[in-house]
Design a protein around this motif. Structure first.
Motif, PDB file in Angstrom:
ATOM      1  N   ALA A   1       0.825  -1.208   0.000  1.00 33.31           N
ATOM      2  CA  ALA A   1       0.000   0.000   0.000  1.00 33.31           C
ATOM      3  C   ALA A   1       0.859   1.257   0.000  1.00 33.31           C
ATOM      4  O   ALA A   1       0.507   2.265  -0.636  1.00 33.31           O
ATOM      5  N   VAL A   2       2.002   1.227   0.675  1.00 34.96           N
ATOM      6  CA  VAL A   2       2.887   2.398   0.701  1.00 34.96           C
ATOM      7  C   VAL A   2       3.462   2.664  -0.688  1.00 34.96           C
ATOM      8  O   VAL A   2       3.513   3.818  -1.160  1.00 34.96           O
ATOM      9  N   VAL A   3       3.898   1.606  -1.368  1.00 35.40           N
ATOM     10  CA  VAL A   3       4.479   1.773  -2.708  1.00 35.40           C
ATOM     11  C   VAL A   3       3.431   2.286  -3.700  1.00 35.40           C
ATOM     12  O   VAL A   3       3.663   3.254  -4.444  1.00 35.40           O
ATOM     13  N   VAL A   4       2.260   1.658  -3.705  1.00 36.16           N
ATOM     14  CA  VAL A   4       1.203   2.078  -4.622  1.00 36.16           C
ATOM     15  C   VAL A   4       0.745   3.493  -4.296  1.00 36.16           C
ATOM     16  O   VAL A   4       0.480   4.313  -5.198  1.00 36.16           O
ATOM     17  N   GLY A   5       0.643   3.820  -3.006  1.00 35.16           N
ATOM     18  CA  GLY A   5       0.229   5.167  -2.625  1.00 35.16           C
ATOM     19  C   GLY A   5       1.230   6.219  -3.057  1.00 35.16           C
ATOM     20  O   GLY A   5       0.842   7.326  -3.485  1.00 35.16           O
ATOM     21  N   ALA A   6       2.535   5.909  -2.962  1.00 39.02           N
ATOM     22  CA  ALA A   6       3.555   6.869  -3.405  1.00 39.02           C
ATOM     23  C   ALA A   6       3.456   7.114  -4.910  1.00 39.02           C
ATOM     24  O   ALA A   6       3.557   8.261  -5.390  1.00 39.02           O
ATOM     25  N   VAL A   7       3.228   6.029  -5.680  1.00 40.57           N
ATOM     26  CA  VAL A   7       3.064   6.191  -7.134  1.00 40.57           C
ATOM     27  C   VAL A   7       1.831   7.028  -7.446  1.00 40.57           C
ATOM     28  O   VAL A   7       1.843   7.891  -8.337  1.00 40.57           O
ATOM     29  N   ALA A   8       0.737   6.798  -6.692  1.00 38.72           N
ATOM     30  CA  ALA A   8      -0.494   7.558  -6.930  1.00 38.72           C
ATOM     31  C   ALA A   8      -0.295   9.038  -6.650  1.00 38.72           C
ATOM     32  O   ALA A   8      -0.800   9.904  -7.387  1.00 38.72           O
ATOM     33  N   VAL A   9       0.436   9.375  -5.601  1.00 37.40           N
ATOM     34  CA  VAL A   9       0.649  10.786  -5.264  1.00 37.40           C
ATOM     35  C   VAL A   9       1.514  11.467  -6.314  1.00 37.40           C
ATOM     36  O   VAL A   9       1.204  12.585  -6.802  1.00 37.40           O
ATOM     37  N   LEU A  10       2.616  10.832  -6.710  1.00 36.58           N
ATOM     38  CA  LEU A  10       3.528  11.461  -7.670  1.00 36.58           C
ATOM     39  C   LEU A  10       2.896  11.591  -9.055  1.00 36.58           C
ATOM     40  O   LEU A  10       2.946  12.653  -9.698  1.00 36.58           O
ATOM     41  N   SER A  11       2.294  10.493  -9.525  1.00 39.23           N
ATOM     42  CA  SER A  11       1.689  10.544 -10.860  1.00 39.23           C
ATOM     43  C   SER A  11       0.411  11.375 -10.865  1.00 39.23           C
ATOM     44  O   SER A  11       0.113  12.081 -11.839  1.00 39.23           O
ATOM     45  N   GLY A  12      -0.365  11.308  -9.792  1.00 37.21           N
ATOM     46  CA  GLY A  12      -1.604  12.079  -9.726  1.00 37.21           C
ATOM     47  C   GLY A  12      -1.358  13.569  -9.719  1.00 37.21           C
ATOM     48  O   GLY A  12      -2.149  14.349 -10.258  1.00 37.21           O
ATOM     49  N   THR A  13      -0.245  14.001  -9.119  1.00 33.15           N
ATOM     50  CA  THR A  13       0.063  15.437  -9.113  1.00 33.15           C
ATOM     51  C   THR A  13       0.286  15.960 -10.532  1.00 33.15           C
ATOM     52  O   THR A  13      -0.241  17.013 -10.915  1.00 33.15           O
ATOM     53  N   LYS A  14       1.031  15.207 -11.311  1.00 31.51           N
ATOM     54  CA  LYS A  14       1.296  15.645 -12.684  1.00 31.51           C
ATOM     55  C   LYS A  14       0.067  15.483 -13.571  1.00 31.51           C
ATOM     56  O   LYS A  14      -0.227  16.339 -14.425  1.00 31.51           O
ATOM     57  N   ALA A  15      -0.674  14.373 -13.363  1.00 28.76           N
ATOM     58  CA  ALA A  15      -1.860  14.154 -14.206  1.00 28.76           C
ATOM     59  C   ALA A  15      -2.917  15.209 -13.941  1.00 28.76           C
ATOM     60  O   ALA A  15      -3.501  15.785 -14.892  1.00 28.76           O
ATOM     61  N   LEU A  16      -3.203  15.492 -12.701  1.00 33.98           N
ATOM     62  CA  LEU A  16      -4.207  16.507 -12.385  1.00 33.98           C
ATOM     63  C   LEU A  16      -3.717  17.902 -12.736  1.00 33.98           C
ATOM     64  O   LEU A  16      -4.514  18.803 -13.056  1.00 33.98           O
ATOM     65  N   GLY A  17      -2.421  18.102 -12.676  1.00 30.26           N
ATOM     66  CA  GLY A  17      -1.881  19.395 -13.121  1.00 30.26           C
ATOM     67  C   GLY A  17      -2.086  19.605 -14.605  1.00 30.26           C
ATOM     68  O   GLY A  17      -2.359  20.738 -15.063  1.00 30.26           O
ATOM     69  N   GLU A  18      -1.971  18.545 -15.398  1.00 31.78           N
ATOM     70  CA  GLU A  18      -2.222  18.654 -16.846  1.00 31.78           C
ATOM     71  C   GLU A  18      -3.685  18.964 -17.116  1.00 31.78           C
ATOM     72  O   GLU A  18      -4.016  19.791 -17.997  1.00 31.78           O
ATOM     73  N   VAL A  19      -4.599  18.333 -16.376  1.00 33.43           N
ATOM     74  CA  VAL A  19      -6.023  18.605 -16.532  1.00 33.43           C
ATOM     75  C   VAL A  19      -6.327  20.045 -16.153  1.00 33.43           C
ATOM     76  O   VAL A  19      -7.113  20.749 -16.826  1.00 33.43           O
ATOM     77  N   GLN A  20      -5.701  20.542 -15.090  1.00 29.57           N
ATOM     78  CA  GLN A  20      -5.943  21.913 -14.657  1.00 29.57           C
ATOM     79  C   GLN A  20      -5.456  22.906 -15.728  1.00 29.57           C
ATOM     80  O   GLN A  20      -6.118  23.940 -15.978  1.00 29.57           O
ATOM     81  N   SER A  21      -4.363  22.621 -16.362  1.00 30.50           N
ATOM     82  CA  SER A  21      -3.853  23.531 -17.389  1.00 30.50           C
ATOM     83  C   SER A  21      -4.813  23.629 -18.570  1.00 30.50           C
ATOM     84  O   SER A  21      -4.994  24.713 -19.165  1.00 30.50           O
ATOM     85  N   ARG A  22      -5.462  22.528 -18.956  1.00 29.91           N
ATOM     86  CA  ARG A  22      -6.425  22.565 -20.043  1.00 29.91           C
ATOM     87  C   ARG A  22      -7.687  23.302 -19.609  1.00 29.91           C
ATOM     88  O   ARG A  22      -8.314  24.011 -20.429  1.00 29.91           O
ATOM     89  N   ARG A  23      -8.095  23.131 -18.366  1.00 28.28           N
ATOM     90  CA  ARG A  23      -9.280  23.850 -17.899  1.00 28.28           C
ATOM     91  C   ARG A  23      -9.022  25.363 -17.880  1.00 28.28           C
ATOM     92  O   ARG A  23      -9.893  26.180 -18.219  1.00 28.28           O
ATOM     93  N   LEU A  24      -7.816  25.743 -17.427  1.00 29.20           N
ATOM     94  CA  LEU A  24      -7.482  27.177 -17.434  1.00 29.20           C
ATOM     95  C   LEU A  24      -7.404  27.758 -18.838  1.00 29.20           C
ATOM     96  O   LEU A  24      -7.635  28.964 -19.052  1.00 29.20           O
ATOM     97  N   ALA A  25      -7.108  26.875 -19.799  1.00 29.37           N
ATOM     98  CA  ALA A  25      -7.052  27.321 -21.197  1.00 29.37           C
ATOM     99  C   ALA A  25      -8.436  27.431 -21.810  1.00 29.37           C
ATOM    100  O   ALA A  25      -8.582  27.853 -22.975  1.00 29.37           O
ATOM    101  N   GLY A  26      -9.491  27.048 -21.080  1.00 29.21           N
ATOM    102  CA  GLY A  26     -10.859  27.174 -21.565  1.00 29.21           C
ATOM    103  C   GLY A  26     -11.398  25.953 -22.231  1.00 29.21           C
ATOM    104  O   GLY A  26     -12.514  25.993 -22.795  1.00 29.21           O
ATOM    105  N   GLU A  27     -10.695  24.824 -22.210  1.00 29.45           N
ATOM    106  CA  GLU A  27     -11.210  23.592 -22.832  1.00 29.45           C
ATOM    107  C   GLU A  27     -12.155  22.908 -21.868  1.00 29.45           C
ATOM    108  O   GLU A  27     -11.892  22.804 -20.674  1.00 29.45           O
ATOM    109  N   ARG A  28     -13.236  22.395 -22.402  1.00 31.42           N
ATOM    110  CA  ARG A  28     -14.250  21.733 -21.618  1.00 31.42           C
ATOM    111  C   ARG A  28     -14.417  20.287 -22.066  1.00 31.42           C
ATOM    112  O   ARG A  28     -14.209  20.008 -23.260  1.00 31.42           O
TER     113      ARG A  28
END
Length: 292
Positions: free
Chosen positions: A265-292
């Motif tokens: 659970a610790v290993v999987v959780g660490a991967v989720a935190v690191l990858s989720g930060t970048k993945a959600l950051g990419e989604v946020q950048s598209r939302r700020l650009a006005g894409e829906r």
């Protein structure tokens, strides 16, 4: 020269006298004399009186009844002279257990000593002894004189048949104990299959509800290709970590224990935190650009 010879002779005589004095002091020892043993019997019975010898104990045991009183009288002597020792006891010992009970003698300055013993003075263990008690005389004191510890007689305890036997419980002794084999309780069982199946179906029913919610909220699947193109590793790792965490919970429910589950659970959780930060950051950048 004559003066030196006389001085040497005087010194030699002084050393010889000192050595003789030390030898005589070392040879002194404690003993007793004029010793006697008497038993004052109950009314209507004849008492017993025996002489005690320091070197030879009495040949036959003396009987001590419930109403009798045993008296030992002697004269303690240091190197043949009557003297008061520092310690003087009559010690009764159980032959089987080795338990001893000392009874101090009352000693005068001239060495005359006396002690009286009755059944009420004896501990319960000695009253219940199966063999006659061995009695020894112990005399010792400070100084270079050798102490005395010699057997003197034996005492046979005769209890009153009309009186209940004294109660005695063996005390708890610290020592080697039997080996303890610990039995661990059985592992907890899974809940009934009916309950597990019910909750499984309840969780599975949320999957169609999820897709219906996406359709009602206007989810756009066309952005999937854009997201994978912008950050393919982050989105794939994030989605894979969510699936992997569900797999970890499933294994914990079916076969794994806590020590196997936590590292995974610790290993999987660490991967989720690191990858989720970048993945959600990419989604946020598209939302700020006005894409829906």
């Amino acid at each position: 020269m004559r003066f030196q010879q006389q001085s040497f002779a005087s010194a030699a005589l002084l050393a010889l006298a000192t050595a003789s004095g030390l030898a005589s002091a070392a040879a002194s020892s404690w003993g007793f004399d004029d010793a006697s043993l008497s038993i004052a019997a109950r009314k209507g019975s004849e008492g017993i009186k025996e002489k005690l010898n320091q070197k030879t104990p009495l040949a036959t045991p003396v009987a001590l009844g419930s109403a009798d009183s045993l008296k030992v009288a002697l004269t303690a002597k240091d190197n043949g002279k009557g003297k008061r020792p520092h310690q003087a006891f009559v010690v009764l010992r159980d032959q089987d257990s080795g338990l001893e009970a000392p009874f101090p003698l009352t000693v005068k300055e001239n060495g005359k000593a006396v002690v009286q013993i009755s059944q009420k003075d004896l501990p319960a263990q000695l009253l219940l002894a199966g063999k006659p008690l061995k009695a020894s005389v112990v005399i010792a004191s400070f100084g270079s004189a050798t102490g005395l510890n010699t057997p003197a007689f034996e005492v046979e305890i005769r209890l009153d048949p009309a009186t209940p036997l004294p109660n005695y419980e063996k005390p708890l002794r610290y020592g080697k104990r039997p080996e303890i084999h610990h039995i661990f309780r059985s592992d907890p069982r899974s809940p009934p299959k009916v309950i597990s199946l019910f909750f499984t179906l309840a969780v599975a029913a949320t999957v169609p509800a999820l897709f219906i919610g996406w359709a009602l909220l206007g989810a756009n699947l066309n952005h999937l290709t854009k997201a994978l193109g912008a950050a393919p590793l982050s989105h794939a790792s994030f989605f894979g970590s969510i699936v992997a965490m569900e797999f970890v919970f499933f294994m914990y429910y079916t076969s794994w224990n806590l020590f196997q589950t936590l590292p995974a659970a610790v290993v999987v959780g660490a991967v989720a935190v690191l990858s989720g930060t970048k993945a959600l950051g990419e989604v946020q950048s598209r939302r700020l650009a006005g894409e829906r």
